[in-house]
Design a protein around this motif. Structure first.
Motif, PDB file in Angstrom:
ATOM      1  N   MET A 127      -9.336  -2.486  -7.773  1.00  0.00           N
ATOM      2  CA  MET A 127      -8.643  -3.261  -7.362  1.00  0.00           C
ATOM      3  C   MET A 127      -8.786  -4.272  -6.099  1.00  0.00           C
ATOM      4  SD  MET A 127      -4.821  -2.126  -8.882  1.00  0.00           S
ATOM      5  CE  MET A 127      -5.231  -0.454  -8.966  1.00  0.00           C
ATOM      6  N   GLU A 150       5.137   5.430  -4.251  1.00  0.00           N
ATOM      7  CA  GLU A 150       4.348   4.595  -5.225  1.00  0.00           C
ATOM      8  C   GLU A 150       4.060   3.291  -4.930  1.00  0.00           C
ATOM      9  OE1 GLU A 150       3.168   5.924  -7.995  1.00  0.00           O
ATOM     10  OE2 GLU A 150       3.651   7.716  -7.836  1.00  0.00           O
ATOM     11  N   PRO A 151       2.766   2.800  -5.213  1.00  0.00           N
ATOM     12  CA  PRO A 151       2.501   1.467  -4.913  1.00  0.00           C
ATOM     13  C   PRO A 151       3.463   0.619  -5.847  1.00  0.00           C
ATOM     14  CG  PRO A 151       0.810   2.582  -6.296  1.00  0.00           C
ATOM     15  CD  PRO A 151       1.716   3.702  -5.766  1.00  0.00           C
ATOM     16  N   THR A 152       3.952  -0.629  -5.250  1.00  0.00           N
ATOM     17  CA  THR A 152       4.661  -1.521  -6.019  1.00  0.00           C
ATOM     18  C   THR A 152       4.250  -2.899  -6.070  1.00  0.00           C
ATOM     19  OG1 THR A 152       5.759  -2.025  -3.730  1.00  0.00           O
ATOM     20  CG2 THR A 152       6.980  -0.512  -5.170  1.00  0.00           C
ATOM     21  N   LYS A 177      -0.198  -5.689 -12.318  1.00  0.00           N
ATOM     22  CA  LYS A 177       0.400  -4.326 -12.234  1.00  0.00           C
ATOM     23  C   LYS A 177       0.405  -3.405 -13.630  1.00  0.00           C
ATOM     24  CE  LYS A 177       3.106  -5.227  -8.414  1.00  0.00           C
ATOM     25  NZ  LYS A 177       4.374  -5.627  -7.845  1.00  0.00           N
ATOM     26  N   ILE A 185       0.748   0.370 -12.561  1.00  0.00           N
ATOM     27  CA  ILE A 185       1.525   0.438 -11.355  1.00  0.00           C
ATOM     28  C   ILE A 185       3.137   0.064 -11.815  1.00  0.00           C
ATOM     29  CG2 ILE A 185       2.599  -0.730  -9.148  1.00  0.00           C
ATOM     30  CD1 ILE A 185      -0.618  -1.414  -8.883  1.00  0.00           C
ATOM     31  N   GLU A 186       2.901  -0.525 -12.838  1.00  0.00           N
ATOM     32  CA  GLU A 186       4.372  -0.812 -13.950  1.00  0.00           C
ATOM     33  C   GLU A 186       3.853  -0.565 -15.300  1.00  0.00           C
ATOM     34  OE1 GLU A 186       7.412  -1.309 -12.653  1.00  0.00           O
ATOM     35  OE2 GLU A 186       6.908  -1.775 -10.748  1.00  0.00           O
ATOM     36  N   ARG A 233      -6.795   4.657 -12.842  1.00  0.00           N
ATOM     37  CA  ARG A 233      -7.087   3.730 -11.779  1.00  0.00           C
ATOM     38  C   ARG A 233      -8.406   3.737 -11.456  1.00  0.00           C
ATOM     39  NH1 ARG A 233      -1.398   4.628  -8.901  1.00  0.00           N
ATOM     40  NH2 ARG A 233      -0.084   3.494 -10.438  1.00  0.00           N
ATOM     41  N   GLN A 281      -5.391  -4.221   1.999  1.00  0.00           N
ATOM     42  CA  GLN A 281      -5.143  -2.798   1.941  1.00  0.00           C
ATOM     43  C   GLN A 281      -6.267  -1.788   2.401  1.00  0.00           C
ATOM     44  OE1 GLN A 281      -1.920  -1.771   1.218  1.00  0.00           O
ATOM     45  NE2 GLN A 281      -1.351  -2.809  -0.834  1.00  0.00           N
ATOM     46  N   VAL A 290      -0.096   5.410  -0.275  1.00  0.00           N
ATOM     47  CA  VAL A 290      -0.050   4.218  -1.286  1.00  0.00           C
ATOM     48  C   VAL A 290      -1.398   3.766  -1.584  1.00  0.00           C
ATOM     49  CG1 VAL A 290       0.543   1.473  -1.675  1.00  0.00           C
ATOM     50  CG2 VAL A 290       2.324   3.335  -0.698  1.00  0.00           C
ATOM     51  N   ILE A 291      -2.358   3.454  -0.728  1.00  0.00           N
ATOM     52  CA  ILE A 291      -3.821   2.792  -0.883  1.00  0.00           C
ATOM     53  C   ILE A 291      -4.403   3.939  -1.811  1.00  0.00           C
ATOM     54  CG2 ILE A 291      -6.004   2.586  -0.127  1.00  0.00           C
ATOM     55  CD1 ILE A 291      -4.338   1.100   2.595  1.00  0.00           C
ATOM     56  N   LYS A 349      -3.265   6.302  -3.645  1.00  0.00           N
ATOM     57  CA  LYS A 349      -2.823   6.168  -4.965  1.00  0.00           C
ATOM     58  C   LYS A 349      -3.121   4.997  -5.794  1.00  0.00           C
ATOM     59  CE  LYS A 349       1.444   8.998  -5.066  1.00  0.00           C
ATOM     60  NZ  LYS A 349       2.718   9.152  -5.604  1.00  0.00           N
ATOM     61  N   LEU A 350      -3.411   3.908  -5.255  1.00  0.00           N
ATOM     62  CA  LEU A 350      -3.756   2.580  -5.675  1.00  0.00           C
ATOM     63  C   LEU A 350      -5.472   2.841  -6.444  1.00  0.00           C
ATOM     64  CD1 LEU A 350      -2.465  -0.295  -3.774  1.00  0.00           C
ATOM     65  CD2 LEU A 350      -2.144   0.180  -6.402  1.00  0.00           C
TER      66      LEU A 350
END
Lengths: 230, 312
Positions: free
Chosen positions: A83, B310-312, A46, A51-52, A78, A89, B216-217, B219-220
């Motif tokens: 990923m 937000e993605p976590t 992450k 993401i973090e 990104r 997902q 979320v996807i 954004k990822l």
């Protein structure tokens, strides 16, 4: 490609997910990240995908200090990081083609280019004949390959995979790993988080082991030379 | 550059129709939301149009706001003409109509039916009248009444004028009532516009919650906020457009239903009034305003909720 120097991550509430992590992953290198669940594998990935953010220390990806990337620039970062997730997902209301095309649509490519790249990507993971299918009709292994196709469709220099073989049987897992090896051979840096020790130890790649939020063992970067030959 | 622009516009066009396609997948909820917006907008629009029509009637009533100057009986025609020339120089006066004693008598004979009774009189009992029509500005009714009042006092003091009479109490009241209604419509419009904003904001908020995983996807894999926002903004646009069209339909139907009895009523007052349903300008304002409300409602919702996901 990826450089962690004294990077730590403390979550609000005082929980230390990562402490003083140092390692360097060269461009085109393939490595595994292992450790028990809760050891910090996901957190490390992450940090790379922003993401973090690290609470202390530096994370440098592709020559860029991630602490210096403002929130609105994160999407562009990104796009350079493919990923792959354990739960794939995928968007279940869209076809395989549309799922894989999504990163290209986001980048604003023309219809023609999207078609070409999506088919090239699906071809690489062996799913060219499934482009009209919906993800729900595919097996777990096939769904994961759709996820990989989506991650690599815009040819990012870096691939991150979080437990990509988590739900797959050993044979399918090996299949997925060989796909990653192919990308590594063409110069993509690949970092795979996995607790599947059996699988990892049978492959000649560098292994980073996390234990209690710290990097407890690094099998060394020597394997990066063998990576290309394997 | 040209190619890039082309691709950009194409993307917009795709999202434009994609969002419409998404909406038409559940036509009932689209219809219900649009109907709520439509009803909320139809109310102030309808009132606005009725008010506009009332202004048209009261435009005719300006002629009712006349001041009659009854001249002293001793005034000769020449003296009256002299006064008329003087009045023509005053800017507050729009129109002057002179009715000589003889004309007044003729008119009275013709209209009253007392012609024979008048023959019995030796002398013409009627005074000459100068009918003065003040020039009014349409926009401000209250200052009109004040100006008219002032004019009345001025005319009262002119030579040869016996009585200056103004009977416009009811016109004054009408203007005041219209002012009240106009302000009421403005307040109502503001409140209902706010309601529309909230309805659209809430609808978009639900749409965002429903598509949480998708956001979320996206954004990822590197979707910008602009990219994620776009379909929701277009959704707001469609709600606004459909709501505006429903409002237009409601207003037109209601006013068509009302127009016959209203015309019958005004005809009984010998007015040549014909009901105007909705003009081009109002239509543009209604649809444009509705779309704008749709866009801003969804903008507010997207700004508020997109950051939370937000993605976590």
């Amino acid at each position: 490609m990826i450089r962690f120097s004294h990077a730590s991550k403390r979550y609000p509430g005082g929980y230390d997910a990562l402490q003083d992590i140092n390692f360097h992953l060269a461009p085109g290198e393939m490595a595994f990240l292992t450790g028990h669940s809760g050891a910090g594998k996901s957190t490390l990935l992450k940090l790379i995908a922003l993401i973090e953010r690290a609470s202390r220390g530096q994370v440098i990806v592709n020559g860029q200090n991630l602490a210096k990337i403002p929130r609105r620039k994160i999407p562009y970062h990104r796009r350079n990081v493919g990923m792959i997730f354990q739960d794939h997902q995928l968007l279940f209301d869209r076809t395989v083609f549309d799922n894989v095309a999504l990163p290209l649509v986001i980048s604003g490519l023309s219809h023609h280019e999207i078609g070409k790249k999506v088919r090239a990507s699906l071809d690489k993971v062996g799913l060219l004949n499934k482009e009209r299918a919906y993800p729900i009709t595919l097996s777990g292994g096939e769904q994961q390959r759709v996820g990989i196709a989506r991650a690599v469709v815009n040819k990012p220099p870096l691939l991150l995979a979080d437990e990509p073989t988590g739900n797959l049987d050993p044979e399918l897992s090996r299949e997925i790993m060989s796909i990653f090896e192919q990308f590594s051979q063409v110069g993509v840096t690949v970092l795979i988080a996995s607790h599947d020790i059996d699988l990892i130890t049978h492959l000649p790649y560098r292994v980073l082991t996390l234990k209690n939020a710290r990097l407890s063992n690094d099998s060394g970067s020597h394997s990066s030379q063998t990576a290309g030959q394997y | 550059m040209g190619n890039w622009l082309h691709t950009y516009l194409l993307r917009h066009l795709q999202v434009f129709f994609y969002s419409l396609g998404q909406l038409t997948r559940s036509p009932l909820s689209l219809l219900m939301t649009s109907a709520v917006i439509g009803i909320a907008l139809a109310l102030p629009t309808g009132l606005h149009i009725i008010l506009k029509n009332m202004q048209n009637i009261s435009g005719d009533l300006d002629s009712a706001a006349q001041i009659s100057l009854f001249l002293k009986k001793s005034t000769s025609d020449a003296q009256a003409q002299q006064l008329i020339q003087q009045l023509k120089g005053m800017p507050q006066i729009k129109k002057i109509n002179y009715i000589s004693r003889e004309q007044a008598l003729q008119e009275f004979k013709r209209l009253s039916g007392f012609g024979n009774a008048l023959k019995a009189l030796e002398k013409n009992p009627l005074p000459a009248v100068i009918v003065v029509q003040p020039s009014l500005s349409q926009s401000n009714a209250l200052s009109n009444t004040a100006a008219t009042q002032q004019l009345l006092e001025q005319l009262q003091n002119k030579p040869y004028v016996d009585i200056a009479q103004l009977d416009m109490q009811w016109v004054k009241r009408l203007y005041t009532i219209m002012d009240i209604i106009r302000r009421g419509v403005i307040i109502l419009s503001a409140l209902l516009a706010l309601a529309v904003l909230l309805v659209i904001g809430n609808t978009i908020r639900l749409a965002i919650q429903n598509r949480r995983d998708e956001i979320v996807i996206i954004k990822l894999i590197g979707g910008t906020d602009t990219f994620i926002r776009r379909p929701f903004l277009y959704t707001g646009f469609w709600y606004g457009l459909f709501g505006g069209l429903i409002a237009l339909l409601l207003v037109m139907t209601s006013l068509l239903l009302l127009s016959d009895p209203i015309e019958a009523l005004t005809q009984s007052y010998e007015s040549r009034f014909s009901m105007q349903i909705i003009d081009f300008n109002s239509t543009v304002w209604l649809i444009g305003g509705s779309i704008l409300l749709g866009l801003s409602g969804s903008w507010v919702a997207v700004e508020r909720h997109l950051r939370e996901i937000e993605p976590t």
